[in-house]
Design an enzyme around this catalytic site. Structure first.
Site, PDB file in Angstrom:
ATOM      1  CG  LEU A   1      -1.923   1.166   1.241  1.00  0.00           C
ATOM      2  CD1 LEU A   1      -2.793   1.165  -0.008  1.00  0.00           C
ATOM      3  CD2 LEU A   1      -2.800   1.110   2.468  1.00  0.00           C
TER       4      LEU A   1
ATOM      5  CB  VAL B   1      -0.382   5.946  -0.908  1.00  0.00           C
ATOM      6  CG1 VAL B   1      -1.680   5.213  -1.059  1.00  0.00           C
ATOM      7  CG2 VAL B   1       0.413   5.387   0.279  1.00  0.00           C
ATOM      8  CB  SER B   2       5.230   6.109  -3.093  1.00  0.00           C
ATOM      9  OG  SER B   2       4.960   5.958  -4.481  1.00  0.00           O
TER      10      SER B   2
ATOM     11  CE  LYS C   1     -14.753   7.175   3.161  1.00  0.00           C
ATOM     12  NZ  LYS C   1     -14.847   7.743   1.795  1.00  0.00           N
TER      13      LYS C   1
ATOM     14  CG  ASP D   1     -22.458   8.403  -3.582  1.00  0.00           C
ATOM     15  OD1 ASP D   1     -23.657   8.282  -3.905  1.00  0.00           O
ATOM     16  OD2 ASP D   1     -22.008   8.020  -2.492  1.00  0.00           O
TER      17      ASP D   1
END
Length: 623
Positions: free
Chosen positions: A315, A319-320, A364, A455
């Site tokens: 991960l 996200v580096s 979140k 959304d």
């Protein structure tokens, strides 16, 4: 002479037969440097799902992330049809891929309609239409076609940062092909070493099926279309772990830390195991069964720690690019801030309120699927979008946490449908509508590729201390539009019809959802009632009839709370008109967010109520 006449007639018949056959083959496809002509009436669906056969290439396209960005899709949308198990693994040069395209028949001028997938591309230093077409897109388009669809751009004078549109050649199955079980037409660039039989063998089809679609005059670097019932399974090389990357010093430190923690954990487990084993020797046979259970649990923990560290490193690699932009929080820091993620700190769903060093945040909690959301959020920065402050990775429970700014006054949904003590006035509602429209205009028009939120609903619109609106929750957002998906997600009552029936993802689906939010602001009613009736289904009739009849219908339809204050009926009718336009069943006839912002800002109430600093706080009326 009598015997020769039938022979002549037979020869003439054969001549015309061959002539018509050649004519048919030549008309199977009209190759052109500007594109492939089409007719919407010939196909069963428009747009349709298509694929391009693409080869990984050095130096810029040896990973799925860069190729996905080029084609405005996600890595998973390429890895699944391409038979790649790990979307984060590096690719080998010339490794084959299937890239999904949203193909449609497009009018480029009054006399020409061609078939292509429209992809946006930001011009970089040294780019030309020719170089991008041949190198980046590997001849899946031509510079002549790019010039055709970008009439306002000068090919010899392209400014860095300007957006150009590249028409990737594709085709939709005709009605006849669909009846013959053709599911897709794959765009394939014919190579100098190719022949039709080898290409047919590669795709598992007959050579004549390729000839029927493309003719028999295929030249090297022509785009041809392969009719397939299903995509063939690509043979992919075995993934070999790559050496540690020196991309950034910080990423190296994080990877080193993960390995170090793994070794330390292993030694700790080993030490505990030795102690237990020693205790077992003293106790001899007493408690043998209990010791076995403890050792089994330790073994399971060791496996779990190893798996967790692998997930963390994976991960972190994903996200580096975000590490330098956002703060990386510690999991203990977040637990302390939220009382161990206790119910007393729960805001809604899986979002918690937390206090860290005197700053309040919304935290979140997610499973390991935050990469796409992070990738989109790092592109956006606007006052009407909830700001991401940082993130946290907890490999122990396989969770990722996104840390946002805390927006004090909660969701628009709660103010409209749950708050019985205070009600929103018309000016406040108008400001909220304008704020949401500005936020959507930003992600639709000022991000490259464009972002579709997917959304938009009243519960995803948050209100700050000044009752100004911010769009939240980019968990379903997609970077890039005009795509087709089979995985339909969203909230009932807000979903655009074309997305629900055909899976079409575009900015116009956000416009539709925004229209539903406008109806909520106008009526005070929920998007879908307890009986399952959607609000937008009956809204169109309120603007039928004369001006007087419209005003009367609107007055009967809108929230009665609005008439407890002085507000312009003209302003309310104007917003109702915008809402109805947003809800048009044909997406192409819905207005853009640019048009919507302009229409909303024409209201006198909104125009004259904005203060000098643009941060007016409209009043909330107590009941």
């Amino acid at each position: 002479m009598r015997s020769s006449k039938p022979k002549c007639l037979f020869s003439l018949f054969l001549f015309f037969l061959c002539f018509h056959l050649l004519l048919h083959l030549s008309q199977a496809q009209e190759p052109s440097t500007e594109g492939y002509t089409c007719s919407i009436n010939e196909t069963t669906t428009n747009p349709c799902q298509a694929y391009a056969y693409y080869r990984a290439s050095a130096p810029n396209f040896l990973d799925l992330a860069s190729i996905a960005d080029l084609f405005s899709v996600s890595r998973l949308m390429i890895s699944k049809p391409s038979n790649i198990s790990s979307p984060t693994s590096p690719l080998n040069p010339d490794q084959p891929l299937f890239v999904p395209l949203s193909c449609s028949c497009n009018s480029v001028n009054a006399s020409m309609t061609i078939s292509y997938a429209n992809l946006s591309y930001t011009i970089n230093e040294g780019d030309t239409f020719y170089l991008v077409s041949t190198n980046s897109f590997q001849n899946l388009t031509t510079y002549q076609s790019v010039e055709l669809v970008n009439p306002t751009l000068v090919a010899t004078d392209l400014a860095i940062g300007v957006t150009a549109y590249f028409p990737i050649f594709c085709k939709c199955p005709t009605k006849t092909q669909t009846q013959n079980n053709v599911s897709y037409l794959v765009s394939y660039v014919f190579q100098p070493s190719d022949n039709l039989s080898t290409v047919a063998s590669r795709f598992g089809v007959q050579t004549n099926s390729i000839v029927e679609v493309n003719g028999n005059n295929t030249q090297p670097f022509d785009t041809i279309f392969i009719p397939v019932t299903q995509l063939p399974e690509l043979s992919q090389p075995t993934v070999v772990p790559s050496p540690p990357s020196n991309k950034t010093e910080r990423k190296g430190v994080i990877t080193g830390l993960a390995v170090g923690l793994g070794i330390t954990g292993f030694l700790l487990i080993l030490a505990v195991g030795v102690l237990i084993f020693g205790g077992g020797l003293v106790k001899k046979r007493r408690g043998t069964r209990g010791d076995e259970e403890k050792n089994q649990n330790l073994y399971k923990n060791e496996k779990g720690d190893k798996r967790a560290k692998e997930m963390e490193v994976s991960l972190m690699a994903d996200v580096s690019d975000c590490l330098d932009k956002y703060r990386v929080f510690g999991i203990e820091e977040l637990r302390e801030a939220t009382n161990g993620f206790g119910e007393n700190c729960l805001i809604e769903g899986s979002v918690y309120k937390g206090n860290i060093n005197g700053e309040v945040y919304a935290i979140k909690k997610m499973k390991w699927n935050a990469c796409e959301e992070l990738k989109i959020l790092q592109k956006v920065n606007h006052g009407n979008l909830v700001k991401l402050e940082g993130f946290c990775i907890d490999p122990e429970d396989a969770n990722c946490y996104l840390v946002y700014e805390y927006v004090e006054n909660g969701s628009l949904y709660s103010w409209l449908h749950e708050n019985s003590n205070e009600k929103l006035g018309w000016k406040t509602r108008l400001h909220i509508a304008a704020d949401v429209a500005n936020g959507l205009q930003y992600i639709h028009e000022h991000t490259r590729p464009r972002v579709v939120h997917k959304d938009i609903k009243s519960s995803n619109i948050l209100l700050d201390s000044n009752m100004r609106a911010k769009i939240a929750n980019f968990g379903l957002a997609k970077s890039g539009c005009n795509a087709i998906t089979m995985h339909i997600v969203g909230t009932q009552g807000y979903i655009a019809p074309e997305y629900l029936t055909d899976g079409v993802v575009s900015t116009k689906m956000d416009v539709f959802s925004f229209g539903v939010v406008l109806l909520e602001l106008l009526s005070g009613k929920e998007a879908i009632d307890e009986a399952g009736n959607v609000l937008w289904a009956s809204a169109g009739r309120i603007l039928e009839g004369s001006e007087e009849q419209k005003a009367e219908k609107v007055k009967q339809w809108v929230d009665k709370e609005l008439f407890l204050e002085s507000c312009s009926m003209e302003s309310i009718v104007n917003v109702a008109t915008v809402a109805i336009a947003c809800l048009h069943k044909d997406p192409s006839k819905r207005p853009s967010m640019v048009d919507i912002v302009y229409a909303l800002c024409k209201s006198d109430e909104l125009f004259f109520d904005i203060s000098d600093d643009g941060s007016s706080a409209p009043p909330v009326r107590a009941r």
